[in-house]
Motif scaffolding. Sequence first.
Motif, PDB file in Angstrom:
ATOM      1  N   ILE A 170     -41.161 -16.828  -9.573  1.00 21.81           N
ATOM      2  CA  ILE A 170     -40.650 -15.350  -9.236  1.00 21.81           C
ATOM      3  C   ILE A 170     -40.891 -14.603 -10.553  1.00 21.81           C
ATOM      4  O   ILE A 170     -40.416 -14.893 -11.517  1.00 21.81           O
ATOM      5  CB  ILE A 170     -39.189 -15.298  -8.751  1.00 21.81           C
ATOM      6  N   TYR A 171     -41.564 -13.361  -9.993  1.00 25.21           N
ATOM      7  CA  TYR A 171     -41.765 -12.471 -11.258  1.00 25.21           C
ATOM      8  C   TYR A 171     -40.487 -11.413 -11.225  1.00 25.21           C
ATOM      9  O   TYR A 171     -40.087 -10.764 -10.207  1.00 25.21           O
ATOM     10  CB  TYR A 171     -43.092 -11.641 -11.135  1.00 25.21           C
ATOM     11  N   LEU A 172     -39.923 -10.985 -12.141  1.00 24.92           N
ATOM     12  CA  LEU A 172     -38.688 -10.063 -12.412  1.00 24.92           C
ATOM     13  C   LEU A 172     -38.848  -8.736 -13.082  1.00 24.92           C
ATOM     14  O   LEU A 172     -39.241  -8.987 -14.196  1.00 24.92           O
ATOM     15  CB  LEU A 172     -37.384 -10.826 -12.963  1.00 24.92           C
ATOM     16  N   ASN A 173     -38.642  -7.930 -12.662  1.00 30.77           N
ATOM     17  CA  ASN A 173     -38.498  -6.739 -13.537  1.00 30.77           C
ATOM     18  C   ASN A 173     -37.424  -5.843 -13.325  1.00 30.77           C
ATOM     19  O   ASN A 173     -37.390  -4.894 -12.240  1.00 30.77           O
ATOM     20  CB  ASN A 173     -39.868  -5.776 -13.243  1.00 30.77           C
ATOM     21  N   PRO A 174     -36.465  -5.686 -14.108  1.00 30.83           N
ATOM     22  CA  PRO A 174     -35.019  -5.034 -13.910  1.00 30.83           C
ATOM     23  C   PRO A 174     -35.061  -3.651 -14.633  1.00 30.83           C
ATOM     24  O   PRO A 174     -34.113  -3.223 -14.993  1.00 30.83           O
ATOM     25  CB  PRO A 174     -34.201  -6.111 -14.385  1.00 30.83           C
ATOM     26  N   SER A 175     -36.114  -3.131 -15.217  1.00 31.77           N
ATOM     27  CA  SER A 175     -36.468  -1.974 -16.015  1.00 31.77           C
ATOM     28  C   SER A 175     -35.698  -1.160 -15.628  1.00 31.77           C
ATOM     29  O   SER A 175     -35.594  -0.423 -14.310  1.00 31.77           O
ATOM     30  CB  SER A 175     -37.941  -1.779 -16.139  1.00 31.77           C
ATOM     31  N   ARG A 176     -35.181  -0.203 -16.713  1.00 34.49           N
ATOM     32  CA  ARG A 176     -34.309   0.862 -16.240  1.00 34.49           C
ATOM     33  C   ARG A 176     -35.168   2.237 -15.993  1.00 34.49           C
ATOM     34  O   ARG A 176     -35.018   3.029 -15.131  1.00 34.49           O
ATOM     35  CB  ARG A 176     -33.146   1.403 -17.005  1.00 34.49           C
ATOM     36  N   TYR A 177     -36.142   2.022 -16.580  1.00 39.09           N
ATOM     37  CA  TYR A 177     -37.377   3.259 -16.368  1.00 39.09           C
ATOM     38  C   TYR A 177     -38.845   2.567 -16.553  1.00 39.09           C
ATOM     39  O   TYR A 177     -39.000   2.174 -17.845  1.00 39.09           O
ATOM     40  CB  TYR A 177     -37.068   4.551 -17.340  1.00 39.09           C
ATOM     41  N   GLU A 178     -39.604   3.193 -15.687  1.00 37.12           N
ATOM     42  CA  GLU A 178     -41.061   2.824 -15.999  1.00 37.12           C
ATOM     43  C   GLU A 178     -41.775   4.077 -15.746  1.00 37.12           C
ATOM     44  O   GLU A 178     -41.622   4.539 -14.821  1.00 37.12           O
ATOM     45  CB  GLU A 178     -41.408   1.691 -15.054  1.00 37.12           C
ATOM     46  N   GLY A 179     -42.758   4.572 -16.532  1.00 40.47           N
ATOM     47  CA  GLY A 179     -43.707   5.663 -16.144  1.00 40.47           C
ATOM     48  C   GLY A 179     -44.384   5.062 -15.101  1.00 40.47           C
ATOM     49  O   GLY A 179     -44.766   5.941 -14.516  1.00 40.47           O
ATOM     50  N   PHE A 180     -44.994   3.955 -15.153  1.00 44.77           N
ATOM     51  CA  PHE A 180     -45.868   3.437 -14.155  1.00 44.77           C
ATOM     52  C   PHE A 180     -45.273   1.975 -13.856  1.00 44.77           C
ATOM     53  O   PHE A 180     -45.094   1.907 -12.431  1.00 44.77           O
ATOM     54  CB  PHE A 180     -47.277   3.350 -14.429  1.00 44.77           C
ATOM     55  N   GLY A 181     -45.129   1.016 -14.426  1.00 46.45           N
ATOM     56  CA  GLY A 181     -44.988  -0.220 -14.049  1.00 46.45           C
ATOM     57  C   GLY A 181     -45.992  -1.286 -13.950  1.00 46.45           C
ATOM     58  O   GLY A 181     -46.222  -1.920 -13.265  1.00 46.45           O
ATOM     59  N   LEU A 182     -46.994  -1.286 -14.948  1.00 43.30           N
ATOM     60  CA  LEU A 182     -47.970  -1.989 -15.167  1.00 43.30           C
ATOM     61  C   LEU A 182     -47.972  -3.360 -14.746  1.00 43.30           C
ATOM     62  O   LEU A 182     -48.492  -3.975 -14.176  1.00 43.30           O
ATOM     63  CB  LEU A 182     -48.973  -1.816 -16.305  1.00 43.30           C
TER      64      LEU A 182
END
Length: 177
Positions: free
Chosen positions: A79-91
């Motif tokens: 599983i890939y996990l991305n809990p970021s609060r903010y991403e300009g794009f999310g590359l």
Amino acid sequence: LFVSTIEPRKNIPTLLRALRICCDRRPAAGYRLVLAGARGWLDEPILALIGELGLGDQVTRIGFVGGDDLRWLYAACRIYLNPSRYEGFGLPALEALACGAPAIVADTSSLPEVVGDAAWLAPPLDPAAWADLIEQLWHDEQTRAELRRRGPLQAARFSWHAAATQTLALYRQLAQR
């Protein structure tokens, strides 16, 4: 797998707390988290939390990874996990999908648009919700396979060529004014 700079806006503490919940619920499940990314600003409290939560055996930090090694990590992860609060794009999320990684990402900023229906969404500040989704996807091979199929299709909607073409068109439109 988590891929990005280790810094506060990436919201890694939510992942660590979710991992602790998962490990407490099902100690024999074999949950592991790989943190791939360079150290960033204010990273010490984030890294200290690994020890505070007793996750030293479940978390592996591998630093910056690029090129073929990064593509291998995305393709090989459960599983890939991305809990970021903010991403300009999310590359990183887009890269993960392109490599067929089943993904759970935060339901904030640009991430829902980037992943479309090829990933699951979770509230960024809710470790229990993340734990529920991680646990469910970790143990559901059929859903992981479906997300692996959808990911590259969604990622193909984005390209550097299209971004450059659209940017140039916008510049031309603005220049005509």
